[in-house]
Design an enzyme around this catalytic site. Structure first.
Site, PDB file in Angstrom:
ATOM      1  CD  GLU A  89      33.122  45.506  36.349  1.00 60.08           C
ATOM      2  OE1 GLU A  89      33.942  44.724  36.835  1.00 60.08           O
ATOM      3  OE2 GLU A  89      32.863  46.629  36.830  1.00 60.08           O
ATOM      4  CG  ASP A 142      32.006  48.510  42.268  1.00 60.71           C
ATOM      5  OD1 ASP A 142      32.195  47.628  43.113  1.00 60.71           O
ATOM      6  OD2 ASP A 142      32.748  48.695  41.291  1.00 60.71           O
ATOM      7  CD  GLU A 180      37.609  48.767  43.492  1.00 57.21           C
ATOM      8  OE1 GLU A 180      37.107  47.712  43.910  1.00 57.21           O
ATOM      9  OE2 GLU A 180      37.474  49.171  42.328  1.00 57.21           O
TER      10      GLU A 180
END
Ligand code: GCU
Length: 615
Positions: free
Chosen positions: A240, A319, A347
């Site tokens: 990323e 993820d 998240e």
């Protein structure tokens, strides 16, 4: 009920003690803890050289805690917590399942926490250290009370000025935190920026360049002169947009070993994350499949990492999605030391607004693992909020995670939830059973109103709260489900992307066959038509509709259960969580309506039960 909402599962302890080392802390905390337990007598003694383990006996009327340097402290908490939970504290020699039991803070020095849902960082504000030492001590106590022994103190995405935590500019500040947490048996880890040599004036960060090697060696000498027991570095490289060895055409063993060698003379560890994938993927390209990435990047490097390198692998291949299989990397790389990484920060599981108790998920992962990774780690769910975790009930995840660290496969998620309730709300809390059911049902409820059957990524991009079925579908992150009017999902069998073949043969076989693939993962591994018949005879489409209706009803039930508990809860805690349960219901309704509508519009097939689907 008298309860200080700031004090997590140790409301009976008051402010944490100050002491010079873990054994002195054990003595001080025992004396303090006994003050809240009438008529209990106890002593603690040190068994030098015996590390983290302890035992608790009773001699006449006195409990005797005996343990190693840190074990004595863990034993004292075991005694106090057991007595407060109404359990027998006696135990034979007791040792943790994992030597390194870590938490990762994703705290930026601005004060913002990446994926933080409990307020700002309690370490930093405005690009400098800014903390209340008493709160850091409370934190140390919380960690030690469940045996967590290391934390990384900054975000894996290292933004300036946090890149200077390893330099003389900020090391004295790091030392102060290390000094506060050391007596609780907690060591620090620093997340480092792979490109630091360049930022500090070198031409390159190439791991094979002697000047780069000398740079890190000098840096490590400085660090360890200041914080001699730093556990080591944590690195997110080539992931990323973070810099890494690929920039210099070096592989990740070359990249990691260079840092490991600088740490080695100081007995430091290098924790290297395997969250490496192509995050600029063209959706038209079917040859790339993101879940395959970690295995492809690392499996072939087995045996090439130095012995002070730990590869940190996320529990699933994507993820931290709501439902993923265990990462295939855990079944490979036998010669390499690994840590499994979980995420307590919610998240993708409701931002600590929606209730989501994670222990049953961890337990499933543990049961699926054939060989335990040596170490364990989790991204924290903590912040400056008075109750630490945003949702008061999200504290249960931190507590249970510590217990998972200690007990490994033996952890009983339900038992730990019950214990957390007894500690937090009191041993005789009349609503304990109701609260226990809420926690235990919460994961399934959330999963039902979320993306169906392991499909993943129907979440709102970037924020990751609320539904957006095509929000990621045409983006570059490799996060596709490829739904159309006939079918949904990606074929990850050998006829498709081949992801399933990264598992040992028997597992690959099991996942590749729709008859034997666990139902909850069907859409992770297979592309299926909407009229696919599920085991119970329903069509896939009907199952999606049903789950979403049931999930939303589940969220409504959580709210009404919470309302029933009002008379037995401190007003502030009741009101605070009530607001969260209301927001959860709204979120669940959104998910139900938007996901069901999405599939209804594609198929034109109505719900068999005639419930309203918005269109
Ligand atoms: C996720 C998350 C990022 C985080 C990354 C990581 O992609 O959304 O915020 O940086 O994981 O684990 O490194």
């Amino acid at each position: 009920m008298k309860m200080d909402p700031r004090l997590c599962w140790l409301p009976f302890m008051g402010p944490a003690c100050e002491a010079s080392d873990p054994f002195a802390m054990a003595q001080a905390e025992l004396a303090l803890g006994l003050a809240s337990l009438e008529g209990v007598q106890a002593r603690v003694s040190l068994l030098p050289g015996r590390g983290d383990g302890y035992e608790i006996k009773k001699e006449q009327d006195t409990y005797l805690v005996q343990g190693g340097e840190k074990g004595a402290l863990y034993g004292v908490y075991h005694l106090l917590l057991s007595l407060h939970a109404g359990e027998c504290p006696l135990t034979k020699w007791n040792e943790p399942a994992f030597p390194l039991r870590m938490l990762n803070h994703w705290d930026n020095m601005t004060g913002k926490v990446e994926r933080g849902y409990a307020g700002d960082s309690f370490f930093y504000q405005d690009n400098r250290f800014d903390y209340d030492p008493a709160r850091i001590r409370q934190y140390g106590r919380m960690l030690a009370s469940v045996g967590i022994n290391a934390i990384s103190i900054n975000n894996v995405n290292v933004h300036a000025p946090a890149d200077r935590l390893v330099t003389d500019q900020l090391l004295p500040e790091v030392k102060k935190i290390a000094d506060i947490l050391r007596p609780f048996g907690v060591r620090l880890i620093i997340a480092v920026d792979y490109a630091l040599p360049v930022t500090m004036g070198l031409k390159t960060a190439d791991p094979l360049d002697p000047a780069v090697q000398a740079f890190w060696k000098k840096q490590c000498d400085e660090i360890y002169a200041c914080v001699p027991d730093l556990l080591g570095f944590l690195v997110k490289a080539d992931s990323e947009f973070r810099p890494g060895p690929y920039m210099y055409k070096r592989d990740h063993a070359q990249g990691a070993n260079m840092l490991a060698r600088a740490l080695k003379p100081h007995r430091g560890m290098l924790i290297w994350r395997c969250f490496v994938y192509n995050c600029r993927q063209d959706w038209r390209d079917h040859s790339i499949d993101r879940p395959k990435a970690a295995y492809e990047n690392y499996a072939w490097l087995d045996g090439q990492f130095d012995d002070n390198v730990i590869l940190q692998v996320k529990n699933g291949p994507y993820d931290f999605q709501v439902r993923e299989p265990v990462s295939p990397l855990f079944y490979a790389m036998e010669k390499t030391e690994k840590a499994i990484e979980f995420q307590l920060a919610q998240e993708y599981t409701g931002h600590q607004i929606d209730l989501y108790y994670m222990a049953p998920m961890w337990k499933e992962v543990m049961d699926d693992l054939r060989v335990m990774p040596k170490h364990i780690c989790a991204v924290t769910n903590l912040g400056r909020d008075e109750n630490w975790t945003g949702h008061h009930l999200a504290q249960a995840n931190l507590y249970a995670y510590g217990r998972l660290c200690w007990l490994g496969r033996e952890m009983d998620g339900k038992g730990e939830a019950r214990r957390w309730i007894a500690l937090t709300f009191g041993q005789h809390f009349p609503e304990a059973d109701r609260l226990l059911s809420m926690l235990m049902d919460s994961r399934e409820i959330y999963e039902k109103y979320n993306a169906p059957l392991g499909l993943c990524w129907m979440v709102t991009p970037h924020t990751h709260y609320g539904p957006d079925p095509e929000g990621y579908e045409f983006a570059l992150w490799g996060t596709f489900h490829r739904a159309n009017h006939q079918a949904v999902g990606i074929d990850r069998t050998e006829k498709g992307t081949g992801y399933a073949c990264q598992y040992p043969e028997d597992m690959a076989k099991m996942y590749q066959d729709t008859d034997t693939c666990p139902e909850k993962l069907l859409l992770f591994f297979h592309r299926l038509r909407y009229d696919f018949k599920m085991k119970d005879g329903r069509t896939l489409l009907q199952r999606i509709y049903d789950d979403h209706f049931e999930g939303a009803q589940g969220a409504e039930r959580l709210l009404s259960d919470w309302e029933k508990m009002q008379p037995h809860l401190p007003e502030a805690i009741y009101a605070h969580s009530l607001d969260r349960f209301r927001r959860q219901v709204k979120n669940a309704h959104d998910w139900r309506d938007i996901i069901n509508t999405y599939f209804y519009r594609f198929t034109g097939i109505a719900d068999e039960k005639g419930r309203k689907i918005y269109d």
